[in-house]
Design a protein around this motif. Sequence first.
Motif, PDB file in Angstrom:
ATOM      1  N   ARG A 183      54.508  83.253 -27.927  1.00  0.00           N
ATOM      2  CA  ARG A 183      54.232  83.014 -26.508  1.00  0.00           C
ATOM      3  C   ARG A 183      53.837  84.301 -25.779  1.00  0.00           C
ATOM      4  O   ARG A 183      52.896  84.308 -24.968  1.00  0.00           O
ATOM      5  CB  ARG A 183      55.433  82.360 -25.837  1.00  0.00           C
ATOM      6  N   ASP A 184      54.548  85.397 -26.025  1.00  0.00           N
ATOM      7  CA  ASP A 184      54.238  86.642 -25.310  1.00  0.00           C
ATOM      8  C   ASP A 184      52.845  87.146 -25.638  1.00  0.00           C
ATOM      9  O   ASP A 184      52.073  87.510 -24.746  1.00  0.00           O
ATOM     10  CB  ASP A 184      55.284  87.709 -25.666  1.00  0.00           C
ATOM     11  N   SER A 185      52.515  87.156 -26.937  1.00  0.00           N
ATOM     12  CA  SER A 185      51.191  87.651 -27.340  1.00  0.00           C
ATOM     13  C   SER A 185      50.081  86.712 -26.854  1.00  0.00           C
ATOM     14  O   SER A 185      48.972  87.150 -26.548  1.00  0.00           O
ATOM     15  CB  SER A 185      51.114  87.817 -28.851  1.00  0.00           C
ATOM     16  N   MET A 186      50.377  85.392 -26.773  1.00  0.00           N
ATOM     17  CA  MET A 186      49.382  84.457 -26.266  1.00  0.00           C
ATOM     18  C   MET A 186      49.104  84.696 -24.783  1.00  0.00           C
ATOM     19  O   MET A 186      47.953  84.606 -24.328  1.00  0.00           O
ATOM     20  CB  MET A 186      49.867  83.013 -26.473  1.00  0.00           C
ATOM     21  N   ILE A 245      45.695  82.974 -23.731  1.00  0.00           N
ATOM     22  CA  ILE A 245      45.637  81.705 -24.465  1.00  0.00           C
ATOM     23  C   ILE A 245      46.663  80.743 -23.861  1.00  0.00           C
ATOM     24  O   ILE A 245      47.852  81.055 -23.757  1.00  0.00           O
ATOM     25  CB  ILE A 245      45.930  81.929 -25.964  1.00  0.00           C
ATOM     26  N   GLU A 246      46.170  79.577 -23.468  1.00  0.00           N
ATOM     27  CA  GLU A 246      47.032  78.533 -22.895  1.00  0.00           C
ATOM     28  C   GLU A 246      47.459  77.562 -24.004  1.00  0.00           C
ATOM     29  O   GLU A 246      46.659  77.206 -24.871  1.00  0.00           O
ATOM     30  CB  GLU A 246      46.273  77.775 -21.807  1.00  0.00           C
ATOM     31  N   ILE A 247      48.725  77.129 -23.976  1.00  0.00           N
ATOM     32  CA  ILE A 247      49.267  76.225 -24.994  1.00  0.00           C
ATOM     33  C   ILE A 247      49.486  74.853 -24.368  1.00  0.00           C
ATOM     34  O   ILE A 247      50.053  74.729 -23.272  1.00  0.00           O
ATOM     35  CB  ILE A 247      50.606  76.743 -25.554  1.00  0.00           C
ATOM     36  N   ASN A 259      46.006  82.157 -37.192  1.00  0.00           N
ATOM     37  CA  ASN A 259      44.550  82.089 -37.389  1.00  0.00           C
ATOM     38  C   ASN A 259      43.848  81.599 -36.123  1.00  0.00           C
ATOM     39  O   ASN A 259      42.772  82.088 -35.752  1.00  0.00           O
ATOM     40  CB  ASN A 259      44.211  81.151 -38.551  1.00  0.00           C
ATOM     41  N   ALA A 260      44.461  80.594 -35.446  1.00  0.00           N
ATOM     42  CA  ALA A 260      43.869  80.063 -34.223  1.00  0.00           C
ATOM     43  C   ALA A 260      43.819  81.137 -33.130  1.00  0.00           C
ATOM     44  O   ALA A 260      42.811  81.262 -32.406  1.00  0.00           O
ATOM     45  CB  ALA A 260      44.664  78.850 -33.751  1.00  0.00           C
ATOM     46  N   MET A 261      44.879  81.940 -33.000  1.00  0.00           N
ATOM     47  CA  MET A 261      44.911  83.002 -31.988  1.00  0.00           C
ATOM     48  C   MET A 261      43.845  84.055 -32.274  1.00  0.00           C
ATOM     49  O   MET A 261      43.138  84.511 -31.368  1.00  0.00           O
ATOM     50  CB  MET A 261      46.294  83.654 -31.958  1.00  0.00           C
ATOM     51  N   GLU A 262      43.708  84.426 -33.546  1.00  0.00           N
ATOM     52  CA  GLU A 262      42.730  85.455 -33.917  1.00  0.00           C
ATOM     53  C   GLU A 262      41.296  84.983 -33.709  1.00  0.00           C
ATOM     54  O   GLU A 262      40.389  85.801 -33.545  1.00  0.00           O
ATOM     55  CB  GLU A 262      42.941  85.875 -35.368  1.00  0.00           C
ATOM     56  N   SER A 263      41.098  83.636 -33.697  1.00  0.00           N
ATOM     57  CA  SER A 263      39.741  83.113 -33.487  1.00  0.00           C
ATOM     58  C   SER A 263      39.379  83.034 -32.006  1.00  0.00           C
ATOM     59  O   SER A 263      38.246  82.692 -31.666  1.00  0.00           O
ATOM     60  CB  SER A 263      39.617  81.725 -34.131  1.00  0.00           C
ATOM     61  N   MET A 264      40.367  83.324 -31.100  1.00  0.00           N
ATOM     62  CA  MET A 264      40.120  83.265 -29.653  1.00  0.00           C
ATOM     63  C   MET A 264      40.430  84.625 -29.018  1.00  0.00           C
ATOM     64  O   MET A 264      41.404  84.770 -28.263  1.00  0.00           O
ATOM     65  CB  MET A 264      40.987  82.177 -29.009  1.00  0.00           C
ATOM     66  N   PRO A 265      39.644  85.661 -29.330  1.00  0.00           N
ATOM     67  CA  PRO A 265      39.936  86.992 -28.769  1.00  0.00           C
ATOM     68  C   PRO A 265      39.791  87.053 -27.251  1.00  0.00           C
ATOM     69  O   PRO A 265      40.396  87.914 -26.612  1.00  0.00           O
ATOM     70  CB  PRO A 265      38.883  87.874 -29.469  1.00  0.00           C
ATOM     71  N   SER A 266      39.010  86.154 -26.675  1.00  0.00           N
ATOM     72  CA  SER A 266      38.804  86.157 -25.216  1.00  0.00           C
ATOM     73  C   SER A 266      39.633  85.076 -24.526  1.00  0.00           C
ATOM     74  O   SER A 266      39.379  84.729 -23.367  1.00  0.00           O
ATOM     75  CB  SER A 266      37.321  85.935 -24.899  1.00  0.00           C
ATOM     76  N   GLY A 267      40.609  84.508 -25.241  1.00  0.00           N
ATOM     77  CA  GLY A 267      41.451  83.477 -24.664  1.00  0.00           C
ATOM     78  C   GLY A 267      40.867  82.090 -24.845  1.00  0.00           C
ATOM     79  O   GLY A 267      39.765  81.895 -25.367  1.00  0.00           O
TER      80      GLY A 267
END
Length: 617
Positions: A485-488, A493-495, A523-531
């Motif tokens: 959550r913190d890194s998102m 990145i919204e969950i 993997n999903a987080m790394e694919s969204m570098p701009s959120g």
Amino acid sequence: MKIFTKFAFLILFLSILAMDIGLNIAPFTYSDVEPVTLKNWAYRWEEAPKEGTGRPAWFTSTKIPNDENWHPIVLPKNPEDRKNQNELWLRTKIPDMTWRDMSLSIQIYEHYEIYTTKGKFYSYGSMDPTKRLDYPGTPQRIISLPIDSAGDDLYIRVFSASSNIGIIGQAQIGSKADFYLRTFRKDIDKLVLGSFYVLTAVVFLYAYVHFRKQKLFGSFTFFSLFFGIYAICRTSTVYYLYDVPILWTYIELISLYLGVAGITMLIEQIFITRSIRLIRVLWQFHLVYAAISFLLIVTHFVTIPQSLAAYQVVIVLTMMLLLHRIYLETRRGTEGARALLTGSMIVCTTGILDIMQNVWKWMDMVPPLTTFGLFVFICMLLVQIIKRLMELMVYAQSSKRLTVVSQLAAGVAHEIRNPIAVISGFVQLMQKKPDQTQYLDLISTEVKRINDIVSDFLFFAKPIHTQMVEKYVPEIVEQTLALFRDSMQEKGIEIRTISDSRITSNFCEPNQLKQVFINVIKNAMESMPSGGLLTITMKVNKSNLRIRIIDQGVGIAPEEMQRIGEPFFTTKETGTGLGLMVCAKIIEYHGGKLEIRSKLNKGTTVEIILPMENPMN
């Protein structure tokens, strides 16, 4: 495996038998009035003069009394006073009854014409003695009668140069639909078995394509297909589908030739380890004989009966040689030879009995036995071939595992070589400059990378042995999300999570599932570098729990999607390419599936399907 194959074919045999019995006892009647057998036959020998209308002159002539030369006969076949006569007239009366589409069901030797007092209404072949039928048999005919023919006289003019003349069996009057149904019922045994052979051939054609080097499956396909066609062509039903007797005769003849060649070829493949040259020569001879015989028949150098008479001798000799060869293999203790010998003896015995019946007519009341013998033989063959198929599937599975492990081992060696080279370089630098301790952090990073690669490899190579427990999967997902959550929030990145209220506890290994969720979410987080938006849905579908993790990342190109799951293939600079393989193995262990769908620049969906019940049961 032995128990399984025997049980499977017992079920198959009983299913076919039940269907056959069911079709035989089913009520096959269309009309309310049953067909009537024609009786009170009379016959006469002579060439009858005809009027311009085509009717025999004695229909109306007062000079030739209608009953002068007619003689009563119980069975309208082969009158005792035939001598050298080839033209026979038969007479009876059509019952004064009514059927829907009133028809005559009749089977007559060679050429014939059929009349009522109104004239000729059907002919088969030619009454010209200089012409002969291309078709040597005598097919059953179902002939529509003229309107208002009930109670009229029925005349049949027969021309036969063979040893038999007249009607085969019984002639009947009834509904055409009833005759079609009765014929189908009479042929049902051959139709069911023939269809079974053809379907079996289709199944083993797939096996032959799948296991390309296994000629055994190709030989069985060849044999089963042509004997299935042969069995179907020996029915009268095919003439009602397409009434060209000579065509069906040619197909039946070719199927017989190729079927016998196929069974010989199959026996060679079963005992391929012995390299039996004699059997190979046999099936090659049958193929050559088929080609030459068919050419001679279509060019009228020989007749079909002459060709078949010679081929029956060839079949008997082939049977004797094959039985001798299989007996020798049985003596050697070759696997499957004893069952094959039993099946071969059954089919050879029934085949020889049918040949004797065809040549000497000494068992007129016995139906053809070869179809039954072939069915028993094919069932025994199927047991042996299914065993071979199962062995090949086990071997293929083992080979596939060995291939994957070899790829993994090669990949591990390649991946480890790079960090080892880096470590080696830093160690050499530190030997020259011992005070440069900043290299220790880099060495530690590379050692950790080696450890990660080896750990993933060992996890994939070793079998999983853990205890399944009941756990609420949405809770495991929430625990995993808490780690990110913190890194998102930092990456924008919204969950969004959507959970089905019907979800209950699943049998699973919580730590392993958490490892899968960590890998996929990372993997999903790394694919969204701009959120972006990360959506996780959990729904119950029948007896499965479907978990979808949907990102709005960069997606995966179609050419890269084809390689997803290959050892050490990765789209990330620091990835090992083993993460998804480990995830897939964990989900497979849980009895589920892991599916990936992606569109470039639109995002990726990872769907995890888990059974609600304990997969270990």
